[in-house]
Design a protein around this motif. Structure first.
Motif, PDB file in Angstrom:
ATOM      1  N   ASP A  38      22.821  20.017  31.888  1.00 17.20           N
ATOM      2  CA  ASP A  38      22.529  19.027  33.011  1.00 17.20           C
ATOM      3  C   ASP A  38      23.583  18.847  33.699  1.00 17.20           C
ATOM      4  O   ASP A  38      24.886  18.978  33.418  1.00 17.20           O
ATOM      5  N   VAL A  39      23.531  18.997  35.003  1.00 15.32           N
ATOM      6  CA  VAL A  39      24.548  18.940  35.983  1.00 15.32           C
ATOM      7  C   VAL A  39      24.483  17.551  36.883  1.00 15.32           C
ATOM      8  O   VAL A  39      23.149  17.336  37.576  1.00 15.32           O
ATOM      9  N   TYR A  40      25.424  16.914  36.924  1.00 15.01           N
ATOM     10  CA  TYR A  40      25.251  15.587  37.717  1.00 15.01           C
ATOM     11  C   TYR A  40      26.469  15.502  38.988  1.00 15.01           C
ATOM     12  O   TYR A  40      27.574  15.892  38.691  1.00 15.01           O
ATOM     13  N   PHE A  41      25.941  15.358  40.029  1.00 15.35           N
ATOM     14  CA  PHE A  41      26.703  15.051  41.420  1.00 15.35           C
ATOM     15  C   PHE A  41      26.863  13.666  41.829  1.00 15.35           C
ATOM     16  O   PHE A  41      25.722  13.018  41.958  1.00 15.35           O
ATOM     17  N   LYS A  42      27.991  12.971  41.705  1.00 12.84           N
ATOM     18  CA  LYS A  42      27.992  11.546  42.207  1.00 12.84           C
ATOM     19  C   LYS A  42      29.105  11.579  43.426  1.00 12.84           C
ATOM     20  O   LYS A  42      30.076  12.214  43.499  1.00 12.84           O
ATOM     21  N   LYS A  43      28.958  10.494  44.104  1.00 13.86           N
ATOM     22  CA  LYS A  43      29.750  10.191  45.363  1.00 13.86           C
ATOM     23  C   LYS A  43      30.424   8.968  44.736  1.00 13.86           C
ATOM     24  O   LYS A  43      29.755   7.991  44.555  1.00 13.86           O
ATOM     25  N   GLU A  44      31.818   8.659  44.961  1.00 15.57           N
ATOM     26  CA  GLU A  44      32.349   7.627  44.425  1.00 15.57           C
ATOM     27  C   GLU A  44      33.289   6.952  46.015  1.00 15.57           C
ATOM     28  O   GLU A  44      33.847   7.557  46.353  1.00 15.57           O
ATOM     29  N   ASN A  45      33.069   5.590  46.364  1.00 11.66           N
ATOM     30  CA  ASN A  45      34.050   5.199  47.226  1.00 11.66           C
ATOM     31  C   ASN A  45      35.514   4.853  46.949  1.00 11.66           C
ATOM     32  O   ASN A  45      35.943   4.098  45.770  1.00 11.66           O
ATOM     33  N   THR A  46      36.443   5.726  47.509  1.00 19.04           N
ATOM     34  CA  THR A  46      37.626   5.699  46.842  1.00 19.04           C
ATOM     35  C   THR A  46      38.577   5.577  48.523  1.00 19.04           C
ATOM     36  O   THR A  46      38.000   6.181  49.401  1.00 19.04           O
ATOM     37  N   THR A  47      39.748   5.469  48.202  1.00 21.67           N
ATOM     38  CA  THR A  47      40.542   5.356  49.555  1.00 21.67           C
ATOM     39  C   THR A  47      41.481   6.601  49.657  1.00 21.67           C
ATOM     40  O   THR A  47      41.977   7.046  50.509  1.00 21.67           O
ATOM     41  N   SER A  48      41.421   7.316  48.631  1.00 26.08           N
ATOM     42  CA  SER A  48      41.950   8.670  48.467  1.00 26.08           C
ATOM     43  C   SER A  48      41.359   9.767  48.871  1.00 26.08           C
ATOM     44  O   SER A  48      40.014   9.996  48.260  1.00 26.08           O
ATOM     45  N   PRO A  49      41.718  10.618  49.931  1.00 25.69           N
ATOM     46  CA  PRO A  49      40.791  11.808  50.099  1.00 25.69           C
ATOM     47  C   PRO A  49      40.827  12.780  48.877  1.00 25.69           C
ATOM     48  O   PRO A  49      39.843  13.897  48.837  1.00 25.69           O
ATOM     49  N   GLU A  50      41.662  12.759  47.945  1.00 27.99           N
ATOM     50  CA  GLU A  50      41.715  13.753  47.069  1.00 27.99           C
ATOM     51  C   GLU A  50      40.666  13.486  45.807  1.00 27.99           C
ATOM     52  O   GLU A  50      40.543  14.355  44.890  1.00 27.99           O
ATOM     53  N   THR A  51      39.966  12.494  45.975  1.00 29.59           N
ATOM     54  CA  THR A  51      39.111  12.118  44.790  1.00 29.59           C
ATOM     55  C   THR A  51      37.713  11.544  45.482  1.00 29.59           C
ATOM     56  O   THR A  51      37.769  11.257  46.638  1.00 29.59           O
ATOM     57  N   GLY A  52      36.922  11.232  44.589  1.00 23.95           N
ATOM     58  CA  GLY A  52      35.596  10.688  45.107  1.00 23.95           C
ATOM     59  C   GLY A  52      34.206  11.478  44.878  1.00 23.95           C
ATOM     60  O   GLY A  52      33.364  11.130  44.876  1.00 23.95           O
ATOM     61  N   MET A  53      34.522  12.857  44.582  1.00 20.13           N
ATOM     62  CA  MET A  53      33.458  13.719  44.428  1.00 20.13           C
ATOM     63  C   MET A  53      33.354  13.907  43.183  1.00 20.13           C
ATOM     64  O   MET A  53      34.144  14.996  42.558  1.00 20.13           O
ATOM     65  N   ILE A  54      32.303  13.677  42.316  1.00 19.89           N
ATOM     66  CA  ILE A  54      32.328  13.822  40.958  1.00 19.89           C
ATOM     67  C   ILE A  54      31.255  14.658  40.679  1.00 19.89           C
ATOM     68  O   ILE A  54      30.284  14.669  40.874  1.00 19.89           O
TER      69      ILE A  54
END
Length: 100
Positions: A38-54
């Motif tokens: 199983d592969v999950y792709f999630k988007k998270e609201n963050t203030t940092s451009p280096e994170t948020g794509m999970i």
């Protein structure tokens, strides 16, 4: 091997699915005991451009489930990191299987 893709707050992407399939098929050719993935792709609201794509990868093998999650600035980078992490777990699992 059966690969299931799920998206949360992200539109489906053929390119991401192709990339994930390629990486996971390499793992399956090396570790034949993989049942499904199983592969999950999630988007998270963050203030940092280096994170948020999970990206999360869950691999079912006989007796257990292996899991890895990575959070980066792009899905490609997080998917590569998660696949590398789960590859380490598969290597350890195979070594344990061979000693028994």
């Amino acid at each position: 091997m059966n690969i299931n893709f799920e998206y949360k707050d992200v539109s489906a992407s053929q390119r991401l699915e192709a990339m994930a399939t390629e990486k996971l098929e390499k793992l399956e050719s090396k570790y034949t005991f993989i049942v499904n993935t199983d592969v999950y792709f999630k988007k998270e609201n963050t203030t940092s451009p280096e994170t948020g794509m999970i990206s999360e990868v869950r691999i079912n093998v006989p007796g257990t489930t292996l899991f890895a999650q990575a959070n980066n600035g792009s899905f490609e980078a997080s998917l590569a990191e998660a696949c590398n992490d789960v590859a380490k777990q598969l290597r350890k699992k195979k070594e344990k299987m061979q000693t028994h």
